[in-house]
Design a protein around this motif. Structure first.
Motif, PDB file in Angstrom:
ATOM      1  N   UNK A 236       0.834  -1.206   0.000  1.00 50.87           N
ATOM      2  CA  UNK A 236       0.000   0.000   0.000  1.00 50.87           C
ATOM      3  C   UNK A 236       0.866   1.251   0.000  1.00 50.87           C
ATOM      4  N   UNK A 237       1.862   1.282   0.878  1.00 49.48           N
ATOM      5  CA  UNK A 237       2.731   2.458   0.976  1.00 49.48           C
ATOM      6  C   UNK A 237       3.474   2.708  -0.328  1.00 49.48           C
ATOM      7  N   UNK A 238       4.027   1.650  -0.926  1.00 48.00           N
ATOM      8  CA  UNK A 238       4.763   1.806  -2.188  1.00 48.00           C
ATOM      9  C   UNK A 238       3.833   2.251  -3.307  1.00 48.00           C
ATOM     10  N   UNK A 239       2.629   1.688  -3.334  1.00 45.98           N
ATOM     11  CA  UNK A 239       1.660   2.082  -4.356  1.00 45.98           C
ATOM     12  C   UNK A 239       1.239   3.530  -4.205  1.00 45.98           C
ATOM     13  N   UNK A 240       1.011   3.961  -2.975  1.00 45.82           N
ATOM     14  CA  UNK A 240       0.616   5.350  -2.721  1.00 45.82           C
ATOM     15  C   UNK A 240       1.744   6.307  -3.132  1.00 45.82           C
ATOM     16  N   UNK A 241       2.969   5.969  -2.746  1.00 43.23           N
ATOM     17  CA  UNK A 241       4.114   6.820  -3.077  1.00 43.23           C
ATOM     18  C   UNK A 241       4.299   6.914  -4.591  1.00 43.23           C
ATOM     19  N   UNK A 242       4.221   5.784  -5.275  1.00 42.86           N
ATOM     20  CA  UNK A 242       4.436   5.789  -6.730  1.00 42.86           C
ATOM     21  C   UNK A 242       3.386   6.618  -7.461  1.00 42.86           C
ATOM     22  N   UNK A 243       2.121   6.501  -7.041  1.00 46.79           N
ATOM     23  CA  UNK A 243       1.040   7.221  -7.722  1.00 46.79           C
ATOM     24  C   UNK A 243       1.022   8.710  -7.413  1.00 46.79           C
ATOM     25  N   UNK A 244       1.346   9.061  -6.178  1.00 42.38           N
ATOM     26  CA  UNK A 244       1.045  10.420  -5.720  1.00 42.38           C
ATOM     27  C   UNK A 244       2.227  11.304  -5.348  1.00 42.38           C
TER      28      UNK A 244
END
Length: 303
Positions: A236-244
């Protein structure tokens, strides 16, 4: 035929072609015609809701309902200061759900249309009030709101307002992109720290203590989210960082330009830091269907 459909605003009458007509008057295939009707209805719904813009706060109705909606917005945006007895850190709902849940970071638009819903982490069906309180206990590292409190009513009123016109029971919200990364690369913590100081520290502080709940949330330490929060999982953290991240160009990095490896390095570095515990964490995913990246031991894994 005339169809009565329940929406956020009440009931709406719509005209739906009968199975007989859709089948081209072929009464020999009623089942196929019925299926065609359902398929067309589903396609129309998804096409109509491909994108969604919630109503402006400028259009909030006058009176008690409007006051509650506005209070709900304030609670979303200033959670830690408006209800300090329920928040144990320096975060607000808008820390993750930008612009009180209305921007693309982690949208809450339409959320009340999909609840009640089954939640694997809880192992049961949750109401929207349950889901809100889950965030208070985990992301806010605090205490749940009373179900009948003015604050809970206001948050639900606000979430209902930003879900106006989204059909109740909609199967998917196409405008919502999940902040999750599949097949997270093995994080390089040293590189994550280097990247953090170069591109993240200006907003989040060199020590992760942040510059404000909505300007640069605290990322670790006793004033951040606890280990039981969704953001505590590296996918979740990696996905959030990559997108935003970053919200603006920082250290030569523009929003959306991070590679999977860079995002994983940053997430790994952040999540390796100390943060509050969550006393109930061992009871999560009671049915034994936990994701592989849950960072704590579960009772269900011992069965």
């Amino acid at each position: 035929m005339i169809k009565l459909t329940k929406t956020q605003k009440g009931y709406v009458l719509t005209i739906v072609a009968s199975a007989f007509l859709l089948a081209g008057c072929n009464s020999d295939k009623p089942a196929e015609a019925k299926q065609s009707t359902k398929t067309q209805e589903a396609t129309v719904e998804q096409t109509a809701m491909k994108s969604y813009q919630p109503p402006s706060l400028d259009k909030v109705p006058e009176g008690p309902l409007g006051d509650s909606i506005k209070y709900g917005y304030k609670l979303m945006h200033e959670t830690n200061t408006v209800v300090p007895n329920n928040v144990g850190n320096n975060l607000a709902c808008s820390s993750c759900h930008g612009t009180a849940g209305t921007d693309a970071t982690s949208p809450l638009t339409g959320v009340t249309a999909v609840y009640p819903a089954y939640n694997p982490r809880a192992g049961k069906v949750l109401t929207i009030e349950d889901r809100i309180n889950g965030c208070f206990k985990r992301s806010m590292n605090g205490k749940p709101l009373e179900a009948t409190s003015d604050e809970m009513r206001a948050m639900v009123a606000y979430l209902n307002y930003i879900s106006t016109d989204v059909p109740i029971g909609i199967k998917e919200r196409p405008w919502v992109v999940k902040n999750s990364m599949q097949n997270v690369p093995k994080p390089d913590l040293a590189n994550g720290e280097k990247q953090f100081q170069q591109s993240c520290s200006q907003c989040h502080g060199a020590d992760g203590s942040g510059t404000g709940p909505t300007t640069g949330p605290v990322l670790w330490g006793d004033k951040s989210f606890n280990i039981g929060a969704g953001m505590g999982r590296i996918s979740t953290a990696a996905g959030y960082i990559k997108r935003n991240m970053p919200l603006g160009e920082m250290g030569g990095i523009k929003q959306g330009s991070l590679s999977d490896q860079q995002a994983a390095d940053l997430a790994g570095f952040i999540l390796a830091k100390e943060r509050p515990d969550f006393a109930e964490k061992a009871n999560d995913w009671p049915l034994g269907d936990a994701p592989a990246d849950v960072p704590y031991e579960l009772k269900s894994s011992k069965k």
